[in-house]
Design an enzyme around this catalytic site. Structure first.
Site, PDB file in Angstrom:
ATOM      1  N   SER A  74       0.836  -1.186   0.000  1.00 63.94           N
ATOM      2  CA  SER A  74       0.000   0.000   0.000  1.00 63.94           C
ATOM      3  C   SER A  74       0.881   1.250   0.000  1.00 63.94           C
ATOM      4  O   SER A  74       2.022   1.225  -0.451  1.00 63.94           O
ATOM      5  CB  SER A  74      -0.943  -0.037   1.202  1.00 63.94           C
ATOM      6  N   TYR A  78      -4.569   7.249  -7.731  1.00 67.22           N
ATOM      7  CA  TYR A  78      -3.607   6.491  -6.931  1.00 67.22           C
ATOM      8  C   TYR A  78      -4.060   6.401  -5.470  1.00 67.22           C
ATOM      9  O   TYR A  78      -4.040   5.324  -4.862  1.00 67.22           O
ATOM     10  CB  TYR A  78      -2.233   7.143  -7.033  1.00 67.22           C
TER      11      TYR A  78
END
Length: 236
Positions: free
Chosen positions: A130, A144
């Site tokens: 992540s 994003y």
């Protein structure tokens, strides 16, 4: 026996994580749109994970089950990702957004399900790579940020499913000196107003080397308490 699958294994953090796993004697299946120079202990599957049809065909095949056969512990590292498209909505290519969501979200979620089903007798660990961008919004990074936040929520929900043999974590590894960082620094200021912050991090030498970061990522993945925090950050 432990076996691992790593997406985006041809460069950057993915390459470093795959190499670190192999060094520790763990066979790796790398999945990416290209091939890497590899040694013993690693197999490769060429799949464009940003192409929904290619992803569906590969996930629907027998490659995962075949590779994971006989293992007692199976690892999945969903590392592949892209930062583009960057910029406000008026400047974004919708098709680029579609590719990003396929690569950053659809691929890891589909792979997670297929992975769990392919090794029903093994303890299975899913690690999503992540980002702090999944937890804080940045101008120009709407796609994003949203895709990384999706991985965080996926890991939280998997944990709530309560299967003790399936553990998941969405882990922010820190800011790493990769091609993606170079791409960020090359982005025009009008598309990413925070660009200078990333330039300054490079100039001040605070970016992590992929190999050094990979050691910490693999240590985290193999630790006994993995999955205790479904969303975590290596920076503490």
């Amino acid at each position: 026996m432990i076996k691992a699958i790593v997406t985006g294994h041809t460069r950057g953090l993915g390459a470093a994580v795959a190499a670190e796993l192999v060094v520790r004697g763990i066979p790796v299946l790398g999945v990416a749109r290209g091939r890497a120079e590899i040694g013993e202990g690693m197999e490769q599957a060429v799949v464009d994970l940003s192409d929904a049809a290619a992803l569906a065909a590969w996930v629907g095949g027998h490659a995962l089950r075949s590779f994971l056969a006989g293992c007692d512990q199976a690892l999945l590292v969903n590392n592949a990702g892209m930062v583009t498209p960057v910029g406000p909505l008026a400047d974004q290519d919708p098709l680029a957004a579609l590719r990003a969501v396929t690569l950053n979200v659809a691929a890891p979620l589909a792979l997670a399900g297929a992975f769990v089903q392919a090794a029903p007798q093994a303890e299975r660990r899913i690690l999503h790579i992540s980002s702090g961008a999944g937890r804080s919004a940045y101008p120009g990074w709407s796609v994003y940020c949203a895709t990384k936040a999706a991985l965080d929520q996926h890991a939280r929900a998997v944990a709530l499913d309560g299967d003790p043999r399936v553990r998941a974590c969405s882990l922010a590894p820190g800011v790493i000196d990769t091609d993606m960082q170079a791409e960020i620094r090359a982005t025009p200021d009008d598309k990413f107003p925070l660009r200078q912050r990333f330039v300054d991090m490079k100039d001040s030498g605070v970016l992590l080397a992929p190999a050094a970061c990979a050691v910490h990522v693999v240590d985290y993945l193999l630790a006994g308490g993995f999955g205790g925090r479904p969303v975590d950050d290596l920076r503490g």
